[in-house]
Write a protein that holds these residues in place. Sequence first.
Motif: not given
Lengths: 174, 315
Positions: A4-32
Amino acid sequence: MSETDARSYTVRLELVDEPGELLRALEPIADNGGNLLSIFHERGNLTPRGRIPVEVDLEATPGKFDDIVEALREAGVNVIQAGAERYSEELTVVIVGHLVETDLSDTLQRFQECGGASVADLSLSAPAGTGDVSSARLRLVASEGRSERALSTLRGVAAEKDLRVIEPLTEGSA
Amino acid sequence: MRLAVVGAGAVGASVVELAGEYDHEIVALADSSSAAVDDSGLDAASVLDRKRDSGRVGDADPADALEADYDVLVEATPTTLGDAEPGFSHLRRALERDRHVVLANKGPVAERYGEVRSLEADSRGSVLFEATVGGAIPVLSTIDDLNGQVTAARGILNGTANFILSRMAAEGLGYEHVLAEAQDLGVAEADPTFDVEGTDAALKCVILANVLYDDSYALEDADVEGIADLPGSALELAAEDGRTVRLIGEVADGAVRVGPRLVPETDPLSVSGTQNIVQLETSHAGRLNISGRGAGGPETASAVLADVGRLPPLE
């Protein structure tokens, strides 16, 4: 450390250079249930596939982290690398023997496949030519708690190919 | 104490020579073919001169030394594998006579530890063997003083192998070259198998395991790999990464293991030349490092004579 202890993680993602892509990638992180620590958006850099690499540092429990990676992949975000980088274990070993004749790339590949570790760096020294005994130094990155398993895989492959393994001394090792 | 010394090699001879400084008396000395026995005490210089000049220590039979009127039998014959003879029989005879035994010979406690302990239990005499692990380094007495708090031990317990590895790393020389050099210097024997194949280090680790776990480990329980024919390229690759290769013996989690390992160059375990080091993991005090000379006549004799001083008086 408990589950149950939180840890630090690094996730490396590849995004297409289009508007809204970054937000789309960050949502699943916050939602979970992940807690975003930092985002490094390397706009000037391109991955081999012409996409933009983004490095995200986040905090989550190990269980939630698995959900996050899964949700990212479901959302079509390409996750290049995901792991508790800060908690991964690095070990260096030297292997000695007829490395080239016994197919070094096969040795490394079999080792990566079942050892829970990846080879981060390799130096080969074959002063007497590749037909003679040579040595290689491997730097391995294993996920937390997997070092022993990685070493035991390496021992198995080495024994089969009649190679000697010079293992590091690890804390509390036998 | 009155000592009978069996074995007149470098260690036995040094015990005879130094015993007087520790206020002990030598009443018997035996080598493989002869003995000198004198209840009123032997003169160290003359008996060692005789050994040097004639190859014999005296006119008596070696067996007479075992029957002499001594308090402590110092067993310093060469270590033998398997049945650990004749060292084991010498030890048994002394314990049957209710005398103490101090071992410099590793065989009895590396190969027949359970039997040694049960013979000791039936005797008024005790058995001590500090000299069998790490020469002059007080390893076993430190473990004893720590009262069961040592959880694991590791270290460099063979000076010959360490000399070869440190020379190879420092000079960039090949194994065969350095081995020949070590033989010229008298650091390695003509037949270096025992040292370079890891057997000697393994015997010492087996003794450590017997003491730490109070069990009967023997050589076949150890996982042993030596350093013979290690290519110089392995040491070079290690050095490029700030590491070096050392023949490390480990006793941990019930397992005994000896083999070449990668050690950071700055690690306390990276001792050079013929030095030995022992690292003890303790429950409450972290890690202890003790290093020093792991072999040599006077060095090993100092461990033997320290053991003699630890023995209780015989009633």
